[in-house]
Design an enzyme around this catalytic site. Sequence first.
Site, PDB file in Angstrom:
ATOM      1  N   LYS A  83       0.766  -1.184  -0.073  1.00 16.01           N
ATOM      2  CA  LYS A  83       0.137   0.010   0.276  1.00 16.01           C
ATOM      3  C   LYS A  83       1.079   1.332   0.150  1.00 16.01           C
ATOM      4  O   LYS A  83       1.841   1.300   0.912  1.00 16.01           O
ATOM      5  CB  LYS A  83      -0.840  -0.109   1.251  1.00 16.01           C
ATOM      6  CG  LYS A  83      -2.207   0.459   1.223  1.00 16.01           C
ATOM      7  CD  LYS A  83      -3.066   0.299   2.314  1.00 16.01           C
ATOM      8  CE  LYS A  83      -4.315   0.716   2.306  1.00 16.01           C
ATOM      9  NZ  LYS A  83      -5.127   0.421   3.507  1.00 16.01           N
TER      10      LYS A  83
HETATM   11  C1  E4P Z   1      -8.402   1.223   3.305  1.00 19.49           C
HETATM   12  O1  E4P Z   1      -7.644   0.474   2.939  1.00 19.49           O
HETATM   13  C2  E4P Z   1      -8.396   1.908   4.783  1.00 19.49           C
HETATM   14  O2  E4P Z   1      -7.626   0.871   5.573  1.00 19.49           O
HETATM   15  C3  E4P Z   1      -9.692   2.270   5.203  1.00 19.49           C
HETATM   16  O3  E4P Z   1     -10.752   1.869   4.561  1.00 19.49           O
HETATM   17  C4  E4P Z   1      -9.923   3.498   6.058  1.00 19.49           C
HETATM   18  O4  E4P Z   1     -10.977   3.768   6.490  1.00 19.49           O
HETATM   19  P1  E4P Z   1     -11.258   4.636   7.660  1.00 19.49           P
HETATM   20  O5  E4P Z   1     -11.514   5.929   6.919  1.00 19.49           O
HETATM   21  O6  E4P Z   1     -12.646   4.211   8.387  1.00 19.49           O
HETATM   22  O7  E4P Z   1     -10.126   4.657   8.411  1.00 19.49           O
END
Ligand code: E4P
Length: 214
Positions: A83
Amino acid sequence: MKIFLDTANVAELRKGMDYGVIDGVTTNPSLIAREKCEFIPLIREITTIIPGPVSVEVTASSVSAMIAQAEEYAAIADNVVIKVPINLEGLQVVKTLSSRSIKTNVTLIFSVSQALLAAKAGATYVSPFVGRIDDISGDGMELVEDIAMVFGNYGLTTEIIVASIRHPLHFVQAAKIGAAVATIPFTTLTQLLHHPLTANGMERFLKDWEKVKS
Ligand code: E4P
């Protein structure tokens, strides 16, 4: 639509696998911090529970340091996806990793232009954060629709992971748009099955069944 669990919690991941509907996992530094355990062994364990893609986020800032982290994480298991945040350094990281056949998930996507550049750099996935856009009175799903249209216009094969999902409606909207993946918290996974008519129906069937003489 593939379903990824947006968690680093091993118990949730095991339960998700038992339900037979989980195709992968996304983690991020905040989710990892919640688990209060050693990072690399945790990721290794997750990759053994989930056979599908497991997104692991780099946290360095320079291109070379992000690539070094990415190589370390990618060596943990074949299903690790790196990521990478969307910025100029991130694009260079994605290009390098893609040339080495390391899969990437470009994260913190909040605009079509960010998604398009990530795809051009060779991203395997882009993650628009719909919930965080809705949180500031925007329309997260409109962004997903727009990215899907632009990728379609140019035959780009980068897949959309609808991320930052807050509730079942986000999940359904993602499926209607035709997103490749929705990544959801464990609580949303359980909410997806709730329906009062199902609960009432089961209650009535079981009550009537008690009247049946065997
Ligand atoms: C996605 O890859 C992220 O980990 C996640 O969906 C972020 O979500 P949040 O906005 O609830 O922290």
